[in-house]
Design an enzyme around this catalytic site. Structure first.
Site, PDB file in Angstrom:
ATOM      1  N   ASN A   8      11.112   7.434   3.720  1.00  0.00           N
ATOM      2  CA  ASN A   8      10.346   6.721   2.694  1.00  0.00           C
ATOM      3  C   ASN A   8       9.998   7.740   1.616  1.00  0.00           C
ATOM      4  O   ASN A   8       9.099   8.557   1.794  1.00  0.00           O
ATOM      5  CB  ASN A   8       9.076   6.127   3.325  1.00  0.00           C
ATOM      6  CG  ASN A   8       8.197   5.456   2.285  1.00  0.00           C
ATOM      7  OD1 ASN A   8       8.584   5.300   1.125  1.00  0.00           O
ATOM      8  ND2 ASN A   8       7.003   5.053   2.691  1.00  0.00           N
ATOM      9  N   LYS A  10       8.640   7.237  -1.106  1.00  0.00           N
ATOM     10  CA  LYS A  10       7.462   6.827  -1.890  1.00  0.00           C
ATOM     11  C   LYS A  10       7.799   6.969  -3.386  1.00  0.00           C
ATOM     12  O   LYS A  10       8.938   6.703  -3.751  1.00  0.00           O
ATOM     13  CB  LYS A  10       6.240   7.629  -1.451  1.00  0.00           C
ATOM     14  CG  LYS A  10       6.065   7.570   0.084  1.00  0.00           C
ATOM     15  CD  LYS A  10       4.766   8.078   0.580  1.00  0.00           C
ATOM     16  CE  LYS A  10       4.698   7.917   2.101  1.00  0.00           C
ATOM     17  NZ  LYS A  10       3.427   8.287   2.681  1.00  0.00           N
ATOM     18  N   HIS A  90       3.131  -1.359   4.132  1.00  0.00           N
ATOM     19  CA  HIS A  90       2.802   0.069   4.233  1.00  0.00           C
ATOM     20  C   HIS A  90       1.317   0.268   3.941  1.00  0.00           C
ATOM     21  O   HIS A  90       0.733  -0.431   3.114  1.00  0.00           O
ATOM     22  CB  HIS A  90       3.658   0.882   3.248  1.00  0.00           C
ATOM     23  CG  HIS A  90       3.546   2.355   3.505  1.00  0.00           C
ATOM     24  ND1 HIS A  90       2.487   3.107   3.054  1.00  0.00           N
ATOM     25  CD2 HIS A  90       4.343   3.196   4.212  1.00  0.00           C
ATOM     26  CE1 HIS A  90       2.643   4.362   3.473  1.00  0.00           C
ATOM     27  NE2 HIS A  90       3.761   4.442   4.174  1.00  0.00           N
ATOM     28  N   GLU A  92      -0.187   2.339   2.239  1.00  0.00           N
ATOM     29  CA  GLU A  92      -0.511   2.595   0.821  1.00  0.00           C
ATOM     30  C   GLU A  92      -0.532   1.284   0.034  1.00  0.00           C
ATOM     31  O   GLU A  92      -1.320   1.125  -0.891  1.00  0.00           O
ATOM     32  CB  GLU A  92       0.486   3.612   0.240  1.00  0.00           C
ATOM     33  CG  GLU A  92       0.167   5.016   0.739  1.00  0.00           C
ATOM     34  CD  GLU A  92       1.360   5.912   0.950  1.00  0.00           C
ATOM     35  OE1 GLU A  92       2.442   5.650   0.390  1.00  0.00           O
ATOM     36  OE2 GLU A  92       1.215   6.899   1.720  1.00  0.00           O
ATOM     37  N   GLU A 163       2.059   3.448  12.040  1.00  0.00           N
ATOM     38  CA  GLU A 163       1.665   4.564  11.183  1.00  0.00           C
ATOM     39  C   GLU A 163       0.139   4.635  11.107  1.00  0.00           C
ATOM     40  O   GLU A 163      -0.475   3.943  10.283  1.00  0.00           O
ATOM     41  CB  GLU A 163       2.222   4.373   9.770  1.00  0.00           C
ATOM     42  CG  GLU A 163       3.723   4.393   9.685  1.00  0.00           C
ATOM     43  CD  GLU A 163       4.214   4.910   8.330  1.00  0.00           C
ATOM     44  OE1 GLU A 163       5.037   5.830   8.338  1.00  0.00           O
ATOM     45  OE2 GLU A 163       3.767   4.408   7.285  1.00  0.00           O
ATOM     46  N   GLY A 169       0.381  11.778   5.533  1.00  0.00           N
ATOM     47  CA  GLY A 169       0.246  12.768   4.472  1.00  0.00           C
ATOM     48  C   GLY A 169      -0.887  13.754   4.701  1.00  0.00           C
ATOM     49  O   GLY A 169      -1.307  14.460   3.786  1.00  0.00           O
ATOM     50  N   SER A 208       2.984  12.223   9.204  1.00  0.00           N
ATOM     51  CA  SER A 208       3.114  13.688   9.283  1.00  0.00           C
ATOM     52  C   SER A 208       4.159  14.143  10.302  1.00  0.00           C
ATOM     53  O   SER A 208       3.959  15.127  11.019  1.00  0.00           O
ATOM     54  CB  SER A 208       1.761  14.341   9.584  1.00  0.00           C
ATOM     55  OG  SER A 208       0.853  14.098   8.527  1.00  0.00           O
TER      56      SER A 208
HETATM   57  P1  13P Z   1       4.088  11.391   5.802  1.00  0.00           P
HETATM   58  O1  13P Z   1       5.292  11.654   6.664  1.00  0.00           O
HETATM   59  O2  13P Z   1       4.132  12.116   4.475  1.00  0.00           O
HETATM   60  O3  13P Z   1       2.800  11.593   6.536  1.00  0.00           O
HETATM   61  O4  13P Z   1       4.143   9.842   5.407  1.00  0.00           O
HETATM   62  C1  13P Z   1       4.308   8.904   6.410  1.00  0.00           C
HETATM   63  C2  13P Z   1       4.578   7.604   5.780  1.00  0.00           C
HETATM   64  O5  13P Z   1       3.701   7.013   5.181  1.00  0.00           O
HETATM   65  C3  13P Z   1       5.941   7.082   5.860  1.00  0.00           C
HETATM   66  O6  13P Z   1       5.977   5.762   5.455  1.00  0.00           O
END
Ligand code: 13P
Length: 249
Positions: A8, A10, A90, A92, A163, A169, A208
Site C-alpha cells: 500500500n 498510500k 483502511h 486512514e 491492521e 506507521g 509496521s
Molecule cells: P505501515 O507498514 O507503514 O505501518 O502501514 C501499514 C498500513 O497501513 C498498510 O495499509
C-alpha cells in the site's frame, strides 16, 4: 493462491521510480503467494502495463455505480483499468476521512460485485487494545458484522487485513503471538457473521511490518500474508517481506 503480500503505497511513489520498482519485483523468483501493489489511482494504468505476475490494486473504490460523486472512482472503472484488488476501510480512510462501517460495506459490495477482490481493513485503536482482549474482540467482531451483507455479494473475493491502528506507521508492530490470538477472534467472527463460503477468507496482518519482524509474524501469527505500508516503498525491503512469508532466505 490464498496468500498475499500487498504493497500500500498510500500517497507516495517509491523513490527508486515505478519502472525500477516493478522490474525488481517482476524479476524476483516466484513463490506461492500473490504480490499485489496498490499505488495512488493515477498510476494504476502504468503499473498494469508493467505487471506480468504482479496484480495491481486500488487504495479505495467508489460506493456508487456512477454519477455525481466528485472525487470517487468506481469499482467498474478500476476493473477497466486493469486492477484486480481494492483496499476498503483502511484506518486512514476511517480515521482521517471519517468513513464508517456502512460506507465501507457499500464500497466492499461494489468491489466484489465488479469482480475485484476487496481487501477489508479492520483494527482497533490503542484505547481499545489497552482495555484488553474481550474489548478488542468486540470491536473487531462488530466491524466484521457490519459488512456481513457486502461479503455475500458475488463474484469477487474478500481478504481481511487486520491492521491495529496503534501499529500503523509507528514502528510498533504487534507480536506474532498477539496477532495469532487476535486472528483467532476475527476468524470466529467471520464464521459467525459471514456466509459459509467466506469461512476460508484469508487474513493478513498490517502495521509496521519490516524485514526484521516478518520472521516472528510468519512463525507465530497464523496469518495468510501482509499489507505493508512504509516498507513497501522500497522494492528490496518489500521483497524481503515476501521472501519471509514464502520461506525463502
Ligand atoms: P505501515 O507498514 O507503514 O505501518 O502501514 C501499514 C498500513 O497501513 C498498510 O495499509
Amino acid at each position: 493462491m490464498n496468500r498475499y503480500v500487498i504493497a500500500n503505497w498510500k500517497m507516495n511513489v517509491p523513490p527508486e521510480g515505478i519502472g525500477g520498482y516493478m522490474d525488481v519485483l517482476e524479476n524476483a523468483p516466484a513463490g506461492d503467494a500473490q504480490v499485489v501493489v496498490a499505488p495512488p489511482f493515477l498510476y494504476i494504468p502504468e503499473l498494469v502495463k508493467k505487471a506480468r505476475r504482479i496484480a495491481v490494486g486500488a487504495q479505495n473504490c467508489g460506493d456508487r455505480k456512477s454519477g455525481a460523486f466528485t472525487g470517487e472512482v468506481s469499482a467498474a472503472m478500476l476493473r477497466d483499468a486493469g486492477a484486480w484488488f481494492a483496499i476498503v476501510g483502511h484506518s486512514e480512510r476511517r480515521g482521517v476521512y471519517g468513513e464508517g462501517d456502512e460506507l465501507v460495506g457499500r464500497r466492499m459490495a461494489l468491489a466484489v460485485e465488479n469482480g475485484l477482490t476487496a481487501v477489508l481493513c479492520i483494527g482497533e485503536d490503542l484505547s481499545v487494545r489497552d482495555a484488553g482482549l474481550p474489548r478488542v474482540t468486540e470491536h473487531l467482531s462488530s466491524q466484521v458484522r457490519a459488512v456481513a451483507q457486502a461479503a455475500d455479494a458475488r463474484p469477487g473475493g474478500v481478504v481481511i487485513a487486520y491492521e491495529p491502528v496503534w501499529a500503523i506507521g509507528t514502528g510498533r508492530n504487534a507480536s506474532g503471538a498477539m496477532v495469532a490470538e487476535t486472528v483467532a477472534q476475527i476468524r470466529s467472527a467471520v464464521t459467525q457473521f459471514w456466509p459459509a463460503s467466506r469461512a476460508t477468507t484469508p487474513i493478513l496482518y498490517g502495521g509496521s511490518v519490516t524485514p526484521d519482524n516478518v520472521g516472528d509474524l510468519v512463525a507465530n501469527g497464523n496469518i495468510d500474508g501482509f499489507l505493508v505500508g512504509g516498507a513497501s516503498l522500497d522494492s528490496r525491503k518489500f521483497l524481503a517481506i515476501y521472501d519471509g512469508l514464502v520461506g525463502r532466505k
